[in-house]
Motif scaffolding. Sequence first.
Motif, PDB file in Angstrom:
ATOM      1  N   MET A 119       0.862  -1.171   0.000  1.00  0.00           N
ATOM      2  CA  MET A 119       0.000   0.000   0.000  1.00  0.00           C
ATOM      3  C   MET A 119       0.902   1.225   0.000  1.00  0.00           C
ATOM      4  SD  MET A 119      -3.019   0.884   2.757  1.00  0.00           S
ATOM      5  CE  MET A 119      -3.772  -0.724   2.475  1.00  0.00           C
ATOM      6  N   THR A 120       0.515   2.230  -0.734  1.00  0.00           N
ATOM      7  CA  THR A 120       1.315   3.444  -0.766  1.00  0.00           C
ATOM      8  C   THR A 120       0.410   4.645  -0.958  1.00  0.00           C
ATOM      9  OG1 THR A 120       3.340   4.430  -1.684  1.00  0.00           O
ATOM     10  CG2 THR A 120       1.782   3.494  -3.259  1.00  0.00           C
ATOM     11  N   GLY A 121       0.940   5.806  -0.611  1.00  0.00           N
ATOM     12  CA  GLY A 121       0.152   7.023  -0.685  1.00  0.00           C
ATOM     13  C   GLY A 121       0.183   7.661  -2.057  1.00  0.00           C
ATOM     14  N   ALA A 122      -0.062   8.957  -2.068  1.00  0.00           N
ATOM     15  CA  ALA A 122      -0.227   9.686  -3.314  1.00  0.00           C
ATOM     16  C   ALA A 122       1.064   9.750  -4.119  1.00  0.00           C
ATOM     17  CB  ALA A 122      -0.722  11.092  -3.017  1.00  0.00           C
ATOM     18  N   ILE A 123       0.908   9.864  -5.425  1.00  0.00           N
ATOM     19  CA  ILE A 123       2.033  10.058  -6.336  1.00  0.00           C
ATOM     20  C   ILE A 123       2.409  11.534  -6.323  1.00  0.00           C
ATOM     21  CG2 ILE A 123       2.761  10.000  -8.750  1.00  0.00           C
ATOM     22  CD1 ILE A 123       1.002   7.508  -9.091  1.00  0.00           C
ATOM     23  N   LYS A 124       3.632  11.819  -5.870  1.00  0.00           N
ATOM     24  CA  LYS A 124       4.079  13.194  -5.656  1.00  0.00           C
ATOM     25  C   LYS A 124       4.523  13.846  -6.970  1.00  0.00           C
ATOM     26  CE  LYS A 124       4.230  13.036  -0.972  1.00  0.00           C
ATOM     27  NZ  LYS A 124       3.769  14.043  -0.008  1.00  0.00           N
ATOM     28  N   TYR A 125       4.351  15.149  -7.006  1.00  0.00           N
ATOM     29  CA  TYR A 125       4.872  15.945  -8.110  1.00  0.00           C
ATOM     30  C   TYR A 125       6.204  16.552  -7.680  1.00  0.00           C
ATOM     31  CZ  TYR A 125      -0.053  15.628  -9.489  1.00  0.00           C
ATOM     32  OH  TYR A 125      -1.306  15.168  -9.797  1.00  0.00           O
ATOM     33  N   LYS A 126       7.193  16.486  -8.556  1.00  0.00           N
ATOM     34  CA  LYS A 126       8.520  17.014  -8.236  1.00  0.00           C
ATOM     35  C   LYS A 126       8.442  18.504  -7.871  1.00  0.00           C
ATOM     36  CE  LYS A 126      10.314  15.384 -12.150  1.00  0.00           C
ATOM     37  NZ  LYS A 126      11.238  14.926 -13.205  1.00  0.00           N
ATOM     38  N   PRO A 127       9.226  18.903  -6.860  1.00  0.00           N
ATOM     39  CA  PRO A 127      10.356  18.195  -6.235  1.00  0.00           C
ATOM     40  C   PRO A 127       9.985  17.364  -5.006  1.00  0.00           C
ATOM     41  CG  PRO A 127      10.314  20.436  -5.426  1.00  0.00           C
ATOM     42  CD  PRO A 127       9.161  20.314  -6.403  1.00  0.00           C
ATOM     43  N   TYR A 128       8.685  17.156  -4.746  1.00  0.00           N
ATOM     44  CA  TYR A 128       8.275  16.453  -3.532  1.00  0.00           C
ATOM     45  C   TYR A 128       8.459  14.944  -3.669  1.00  0.00           C
ATOM     46  CZ  TYR A 128       6.229  21.037  -2.927  1.00  0.00           C
ATOM     47  OH  TYR A 128       6.065  22.401  -2.839  1.00  0.00           O
ATOM     48  N   MET A 129       8.780  14.304  -2.562  1.00  0.00           N
ATOM     49  CA  MET A 129       9.053  12.865  -2.566  1.00  0.00           C
ATOM     50  C   MET A 129       8.788  12.309  -1.176  1.00  0.00           C
ATOM     51  SD  MET A 129      11.542  10.776  -1.175  1.00  0.00           S
ATOM     52  CE  MET A 129      13.122  10.080  -1.529  1.00  0.00           C
ATOM     53  N   GLN A 130       8.282  11.060  -1.118  1.00  0.00           N
ATOM     54  CA  GLN A 130       8.039  10.400   0.160  1.00  0.00           C
ATOM     55  C   GLN A 130       8.314   8.908   0.039  1.00  0.00           C
ATOM     56  OE1 GLN A 130       4.643  11.333   2.983  1.00  0.00           O
ATOM     57  NE2 GLN A 130       3.868   9.422   2.114  1.00  0.00           N
ATOM     58  N   LEU A 131       8.925   8.347   1.067  1.00  0.00           N
ATOM     59  CA  LEU A 131       9.105   6.904   1.170  1.00  0.00           C
ATOM     60  C   LEU A 131       7.946   6.332   1.963  1.00  0.00           C
ATOM     61  CD1 LEU A 131      10.889   4.287   0.914  1.00  0.00           C
ATOM     62  CD2 LEU A 131      11.834   4.930   3.153  1.00  0.00           C
ATOM     63  N   ALA A 132       7.258   5.321   1.402  1.00  0.00           N
ATOM     64  CA  ALA A 132       6.185   4.618   2.107  1.00  0.00           C
ATOM     65  C   ALA A 132       6.624   3.189   2.378  1.00  0.00           C
ATOM     66  CB  ALA A 132       4.896   4.630   1.283  1.00  0.00           C
ATOM     67  N   LEU A 133       6.184   2.657   3.520  1.00  0.00           N
ATOM     68  CA  LEU A 133       6.565   1.309   3.942  1.00  0.00           C
ATOM     69  C   LEU A 133       5.324   0.512   4.304  1.00  0.00           C
ATOM     70  CD1 LEU A 133       9.298   2.460   6.488  1.00  0.00           C
ATOM     71  CD2 LEU A 133       9.733   1.685   4.144  1.00  0.00           C
ATOM     72  N   THR A 134       5.276  -0.744   3.844  1.00  0.00           N
ATOM     73  CA  THR A 134       4.293  -1.701   4.338  1.00  0.00           C
ATOM     74  C   THR A 134       5.010  -3.021   4.571  1.00  0.00           C
ATOM     75  OG1 THR A 134       3.644  -2.172   2.030  1.00  0.00           O
ATOM     76  CG2 THR A 134       2.187  -0.757   3.310  1.00  0.00           C
ATOM     77  N   SER A 135       4.569  -3.757   5.575  1.00  0.00           N
ATOM     78  CA  SER A 135       5.167  -5.067   5.842  1.00  0.00           C
ATOM     79  C   SER A 135       4.104  -6.146   5.729  1.00  0.00           C
ATOM     80  CB  SER A 135       5.825  -5.105   7.227  1.00  0.00           C
ATOM     81  OG  SER A 135       4.907  -4.778   8.242  1.00  0.00           O
ATOM     82  N   LEU A 136       4.519  -7.284   5.194  1.00  0.00           N
ATOM     83  CA  LEU A 136       3.619  -8.409   4.966  1.00  0.00           C
ATOM     84  C   LEU A 136       4.440  -9.689   4.926  1.00  0.00           C
ATOM     85  CD1 LEU A 136       0.880  -9.706   4.059  1.00  0.00           C
ATOM     86  CD2 LEU A 136       1.540  -9.145   1.703  1.00  0.00           C
ATOM     87  N   LEU A 137       4.021 -10.675   5.722  1.00  0.00           N
ATOM     88  CA  LEU A 137       4.651 -11.994   5.725  1.00  0.00           C
ATOM     89  C   LEU A 137       6.161 -11.897   5.934  1.00  0.00           C
ATOM     90  CD1 LEU A 137       2.600 -13.546   2.786  1.00  0.00           C
ATOM     91  CD2 LEU A 137       2.412 -14.162   5.210  1.00  0.00           C
ATOM     92  N   GLY A 138       6.565 -10.998   6.826  1.00  0.00           N
ATOM     93  CA  GLY A 138       7.972 -10.911   7.184  1.00  0.00           C
ATOM     94  C   GLY A 138       8.838 -10.132   6.225  1.00  0.00           C
ATOM     95  N   GLU A 139       8.247  -9.502   5.220  1.00  0.00           N
ATOM     96  CA  GLU A 139       8.988  -8.661   4.285  1.00  0.00           C
ATOM     97  C   GLU A 139       8.486  -7.227   4.379  1.00  0.00           C
ATOM     98  OE1 GLU A 139      10.185 -11.562   0.571  1.00  0.00           O
ATOM     99  OE2 GLU A 139       8.262 -10.520   0.469  1.00  0.00           O
TER     100      GLU A 139
END
Length: 433
Positions: free
Chosen positions: A372-392
């Motif tokens: 799962m991830t959030g919105a698609i950013k327009y440059k120069p904005y950027m974000q790292l999103a994290l989700t975990s599932l089954l140990g990954e």
Amino acid sequence: MDKTLKAELWDKMQYMFRNYYDRMVHCVHYYDGKLDVKTLKQVLVWTVEKVPVLHSAFHGNLVEPYWSVEDYNLGDFFIEKDTDDVEKDVDEFITGDILVDSNVQLRVALFHDGDRDVLAFLVNHMCMDGGDLKYFMKKLAENYNKLLGGDRSLHIKTGSRSYDAVYSKLEGEELEHAKKLYKNISQIKDEHYFPLEKPADTDYKMIVRRKIDRDRFAMFRKIGKAMDVTVNDLMLTFYIRSLYEIGMYGDDERLTIPCMVDLRRHIVGGGEDTGLTNHTGFMQCSTERKGETINDTLIEVLRSIRQSKKDAYMGLYSLPLLKLAYAIFPYVISETAIKIGYLNPLIGMSNVGILEDGKLKMGESNLVDGFMTGAIKYKPYMQLALTSLLGEVTMSIAIKGSDNDKAKINEFFDILIGNIDEFIALHCHRIEK
């Protein structure tokens, strides 16, 4: 008279954020078997019908925006497709758009990939954030399984979507204090940016992903537990150190990264009885320097965020300021005023958390991958999103960019994985052999 819904505070804010990103939340679930299409369609229609904002059109009225509840049919938001290139089809689908004045505010795709099925979701961020999308997906699976077994006692929350549910755990002086937190924490200015190319007409929307495999994740999580450091603390450390190392900043520069905070921690029952909406704030993490080793970076991170975690009102700052702006001005003026005072962060991090495979199983089909991830950013904005599932852990960075930008993000992921390995190597003695 046509039915209308109030545009809540976060609906308006997410609408304003159209200037910075595509306003979508994205989710993909990969199953190891086939889903019952008839049952899936039934539960989707039931769910959309129970949550009016999902079949409403947004009207950005100059004085007071609102939603109008609209008629719809299954074909307005659901597609089914046999695929021989599932990743291509998934990427094309989840980088799509939903117009604010559409009669539905989500889109669902079911891709048949041989003997397995893949479910992809695209939802208007104005309707819900990642926390409630996780809830939505769990209830979808729960209701699907009920209906599959002949049980029609389906349920999804339909309470208030108002932002002020975040005050429901407070009373007396604490409540009074919380409603006076006018401090604008977005004004902590950081002009560092991720090294993306300048915007171009040829840019396209992409969600670049990389896995942290089970072994790496298990090892640094176990080390963190021994050190009394959370997974989120560690991922923030790896992220920040990698930002220093991508080649844009000096090792002794101050770097401030906003981290998303789920405000349901402040809501009675964790938001189980509210409506589907946004309840996300943020806290700032500031490091004064990179440090010689990754341990030094970790110390910098902990010094900052442990101070924030001690604050009982974490994430609640600025809400009274936003409420005041929307209360005293017509909408068109309040949006302009908020834009002047709001500094959208150039770099951020959002840990969406665990996707619970047991609660997302559909019939006999097990969830074997997903993100799962959030919105698609327009440059120069950027974000790292994290989700975990089954140990990954799935890391994702969603931007509108170029092939060179995609290559730079993949280079960044390489650096980040390298920092995880450095951390494990320094602390491997903490792990039982």
